[in-house]
Enzyme design. Structure first.
Site, PDB file in Angstrom:
ATOM      1  N   THR A   1       0.871  -1.179   0.000  1.00 13.12           N
ATOM      2  CA  THR A   1       0.000   0.000   0.000  1.00 13.12           C
ATOM      3  C   THR A   1       0.899   1.216   0.000  1.00 13.12           C
ATOM      4  O   THR A   1       1.622   1.456   0.959  1.00 13.12           O
ATOM      5  CB  THR A   1      -0.900   0.082   1.252  1.00 13.12           C
ATOM      6  OG1 THR A   1      -0.065  -0.046   2.395  1.00 13.12           O
ATOM      7  CG2 THR A   1      -1.949  -0.973   1.285  1.00 13.12           C
TER       8      THR A   1
ATOM      9  N   ASP B   1      11.143   8.323 -11.758  1.00  9.98           N
ATOM     10  CA  ASP B   1      11.108   7.943 -10.338  1.00  9.98           C
ATOM     11  C   ASP B   1      12.009   6.726 -10.160  1.00  9.98           C
ATOM     12  O   ASP B   1      11.684   5.785  -9.435  1.00  9.98           O
ATOM     13  CB  ASP B   1       9.679   7.639  -9.883  1.00  9.98           C
ATOM     14  CG  ASP B   1       9.557   7.561  -8.359  1.00  9.98           C
ATOM     15  OD1 ASP B   1      10.489   8.027  -7.665  1.00  9.98           O
ATOM     16  OD2 ASP B   1       8.562   7.027  -7.862  1.00  9.98           O
TER      17      ASP B   1
HETATM   18 MG    MG Z   1       7.100   2.517  -6.362  1.00  8.24          MG
END
Ligand code: MG
Ligand code: ADP
Length: 515
Positions: free
Chosen positions: A261, A404
């Site tokens: 999560t 990222d």
């Molecule tokens: Mg990630």
């Protein structure tokens, strides 16, 4: 099943159903990580701590220890549950519609208006735009509103002779109490009592008033919790229904539980179902559910609103659709990577904000992130060169910058590195594309330099090696300034000529580094 037992026992410690013994959540990892001052200052550690805090605050959402999340076998129960949830949602929606009518009636044509927004049951983003169109117009007759109750004049009584009634009269008082229920917070449901000739005794009224106030406080607390409970939102009834339909259609066999999560998504593991004519379903799948709360996504505007691929659509979309666009972006980016032969999850299907892809890992155990594995120095070097190649391929063949990239979004599986989490990836000509690339390079470079790979290029060398650009500045500040100047030049060029500069395109071959 005893959820406590499942949580406490090590996976192999005692026999149980197959999924249980393989369950990655079986044995909580209790080892504490010692860290240096540098780590304490690091953003990643902050991220981890925040995650821990979030998970501790809303543990019930991840509590999947009681068994598979959705299976073919428990369809009846879950569909009952689902129906109940759907009915509840319908009820809430009706309640909101009534609230809107009240709001409209109170505000009328006044320039100053009050809003009941905070008292709504259904979060505006929970309802599809089509469903948002409740009957706002219907204000001619409000069936819940009675004629104004008559009040006692100042003199304290009405009537004459033996027909006189005072303000203490039981009937008058009861009616008055009923009318005063209107003053309760709008979310407190008094039924249609106000509209009926109901007489409430003082005692009942006071009890009700007390209850209304405590309800008001409880509701405020709940509202607050709901706002922050992003994990809960990700598996809202609609999402559950979507997942349920996938199982029901036989595409997935069982959704076993939650792998992760995060702030922006929840990832589930599932066993693949039957192949269809045009689709082979992998034996194990990962389901990424993009969260339908917007708190986090608001911060990500800059990735998507400047991405020309989505530019035309961005301005016209409601926030719910923007979240679907993140899922769509991840799908497109993964497909590009797959076509270039970069190890990454294979897309199975995209439904709204739910993306199903192949699972990187085995027997429900996800492949570890690069930050969590200890590699031999040989494997570390191998991983480094593989990533260098992948970054070049990503840039050159896929025309993408990960944006990222770090040891958090690379998995180690089958003796190689797999790239994941590409919803925010952009094309190099994105107005901030080169800055994102530089940040990726810094993460990769630092990770491998710290990891003892002597051959690892520094962030500036890596940037040039990936992009094929030849920025010569020998310090970070100047280097970044040059990057920004390039981005600006490109933006100006786009403004003036409607197309990008050629130096950003794939024509210039970046030097290929090999072991
Ligand atoms: Mg990630
Ligand atoms: P987030 O935006 O929340 O970081 P990610 O795509 O990075 O989303 O997924 C979160 C975690 O879920 C990953 O760190 C990884 O452990 C797991 N995960 C995601 N996709 C897969 C996959 N295809 N196979 C196995 N694990 C996955």
């Amino acid at each position: 099943m005893d959820p406590v037992g499942v949580a406490a026992a090590a996976p192999d410690a005692r026999p149980g159903p197959a999924w249980q013994s393989k369950c990655p959540w079986g044995a909580p990892n209790t080892t504490s990580i010692s860290c240096s001052l540098a780590d304490v200052m690091s953003e990643q550690l902050a991220k981890e701590l925040q995650l821990e805090e979030e998970n501790a605050a809303f543990p019930e959402v991840v509590a999947v220890a009681e068994g598979p999340f959705i299976t073919g076998e428990n369809i009846d129960t879950s569909s009952d549950l689902m129906l109940a949830q759907m009915l509840q949602m319908e009820f809430d929606r009706e309640y909101d519609a009534q609230l809107r009518r009240e709001e409209k009636k109170i505000n009328g044509d006044s320039k100053v208006s009050i809003s009941f927004e905070n008292y709504r049951k259904v979060h505006p983003y929970d309802s599809d735009s089509s469903e948002d169109e409740v009957d706002w117009q219907d204000t001619r007759h409000d069936p819940y509103r009675a004629d104004k109750p008559t009040t006692t004049p100042r003199k304290g009584f009405v009537g004459k002779g033996k027909d006189i009634t005072t303000k203490h009269d039981e009937v008058v008082c009861g009616r008055k109490n009923t009318a005063r229920m209107e003053n309760f917070a709008p979310e407190f449901q008094v039924g249609d009592g106000i509209g009926m000739d109901l007489k409430l005794s003082n005692q009942v009224f006071n009890a009700l008033k007390q209850h209304a106030y405590s309800e008001e406080r409880r509701s405020a607390r709940l509202h607050e919790k709901k706002e922050h409970s992003t994990a809960e939102k990700a598996v809202d009834p609609k999402t559950r229904l979507l997942l349920y339909k996938m199982v029901n259609a036989g595409m997935l066999e069982t959704i076993t539980g939650c792998i992760s999560t995060g702030k922006e998504s929840v990832v589930f593991h599932a066993y693949g179902g039957n192949a269809t004519e045009d689709k082979v379903i992998p034996p194990e799948c990962a389901i990424k559910v993009f969260k339908t709360t917007l708190n986090e996504f608001k911060n990500r505007d800059k990735y998507i609103k400047d991405d020309y691929r989505f530019k035309d659509r961005f301005s016209k979309l409601n926030p719910r659709k923007i979240i679907r666009m993140w899922a769509e972006k991840e799908m497109h980016n993964l497909t590009r990577m797959q076509n270039a032969g970069i190890p990454c999850p294979q897309v199975v299907i995209l439904k709204k904000h739910v993306l199903v892809m192949s699972f990187i890992g085995q027997d429900q155990v996800p492949a570890p992130k690069l930050k969590d594995v200890t590699l031999s120095s040989e494997d570390m070097k191998k991983a480094y060169y593989q990533i260098l190649n992948m970054m070049q391929q990503l840039y050159k063949e896929c025309n993408l910058v990960h944006a990222d990239l770090s040891e958090y979004n690379m998995l180690w599986h089958d003796g190689k590195v797999w790239l994941i989490d590409v919803s925010q990836s952009v094309e190099p000509t994105h107005p901030h594309g080169l800055e994102f690339l530089f940040r990726d390079c810094r993460n990769v470079s630092q990770f491998f330099q710290k990891g003892g790979v002597a051959e690892a290029l520094n962030e500036r060398e890596l940037f040039n090696a990936v992009s094929g650009l030849n920025i010569t500045a020998d310090n970070e500040v100047d280097f970044q300034a040059e990057i920004e100047a390039l981005e600006k030049m490109n933006e100006d060029h786009v403004q003036n000529h409607g197309k990008k500069l050629s130096m950003f395109s794939n024509d210039g071959d970046p030097p290929i580094y090999n072991e």
